[in-house]
Motif scaffolding. Structure first.
Motif: not given
Length: 344
Positions: A84-85, A90-93, A106-107, A111-113
């Motif tokens: 997720s954004l 982000s930290q876990m990624a 990103a899922k 913000a992300y189609t």
């Protein structure tokens, strides 16, 4: 050549269906299984022998990081992290990248189609499928930041270092920055990454390196001892006003399916810095950065490409080398040394 086999691991039935539909449209890709949690994923990996796994980080029963650690130990595979954004996501990624994941995605959301996702998803799967081996993670491998310095440069010959990377680049960039001293010339860096993830990436590097590392904002000055990371979803260009270098951060069309694009950065560095620039192209799929590096070389910049043996994916450096854009081709561990040699 057979299709690339993909296993989709996500606790959301909607995401599993979206991913399956997007992947199944591609003639060279095939979904061989889906799993709602790591326990089922483990069984599917044994049964289906996928080439690539897409892995949700936040799942019930066992979190994605724990599963990834076990997977890399017992059955290493190219893994694309789906997150997720959010700051936590982000930290876990980034932790997942440290554990051996090769890409982050990103899922879909506000913000992300799904359309954006489809293009990114299939490109990242193809990049992951090219990985021939996975390096074992060694947490004691990172050196202490160098305490020596580079001889001062006069302001009229202020140097700039421009770096571009994609698949495998988070680790490669870290390797380079960790070995540069705190008074290195200003650095401008493009790593293909979604928005928000670049914020966490810059913050993590800032904690680890002798240099100041930050996600670039429009108008930021490029200063000695500072590295600017292009923000996800925006292009970053190097500009010059008198003796001052600064960055322009802007929207714009995708270049080589990417925003930020390495070509956009390198072309701007060719125009603004000319022979005062050093260009470095690191691991990644595709051809982004090859034309820009050639432009830098033609303007007198010194250019370096990572060699095939040390790349996670030998795509971007290979294209730069084919164009004659790279003056030096070196393994990753010798690139910081070469930068320092050129500057001294």
């Amino acid at each position: 050549m057979g299709k690339t086999k993909v296993l989709v691991v996500d606790d959301s039935a909607i995401v599993r269906k979206i991913f399956t539909d997007l992947i199944s449209r591609e003639p060279d890709l095939e979904v061989v299984g889906v799993a709602p949690d790591p326990y089922i994923a483990r069984d599917k990996i044994v049964q289906s022998r996928p080439d690539v796994v897409t892995l949700d980080i936040e799942m019930p029963r066992m979190d994605g990081l724990t599963f990834l650690k076990k997977l890399m130990h017992y059955h290493p595979l190219p893994v694309i992290i789906v997150s997720s954004l959010t700051p936590k996501g982000s930290q876990m990624a980034l932790e997942a990248m440290d554990l051996g994941a090769v890409e982050v995605l990103a899922k879909p959301g506000s913000a992300y189609t799904v359309g954006d996702l489809g293009l990114q998803l299939v490109e990242k799967i193809r990049a992951a499928a090219q990985i021939r081996y996975l390096k074992a993670v060694d947490k004691d491998r990172n050196p202490n930041p160098p305490t020596d310095t580079i001889a001062p440069l006069t302001q009229t010959s202020q140097k700039i270092i421009a770096i571009g990377a994609s698949t495998g680049g988070t680790e490669a960039i870290k390797e380079v920055l960790l070995r540069l001293p705190p008074n290195s010339p200003g650095l401008v860096i493009v790593q293909h990454m979604p928005p928000k993830f670049t914020t966490a990436f810059a913050a993590r590097l800032d904690q680890m390196c002798a240099l100041e590392v930050k996600e670039a904002q429009d108008g930021d000055s490029v200063l000695t001892g500072r590295a600017l990371i292009a923000p996800g979803a925006y292009h970053m260009l190097l500009r010059r006003s008198g003796a001052r270098y600064y960055v322009q951060v802007k929207d714009g069309p995708l270049v080589h399916h990417q925003r930020p694009s390495v070509d956009v950065l390198f072309n701007s560095a060719a125009q603004s810095a000319g022979a005062n620039a050093i260009g470095v192209i690191l691991t990644g799929m595709g051809a982004d950065g090859a034309d820009g590096m050639l432009a830098m070389k033609e303007k007198g910049a010194y250019t370096i490409a990572q060699d095939e043996s040390s790349c996670v994916v030998f795509g971007m450096p290979k294209e730069a080398i084919k164009k004659g854009a790279a003056q030096k081709v070196l393994p990753l561990n010798r690139i910081p040394e070469e930068i320092r040699r050129v500057l001294s």
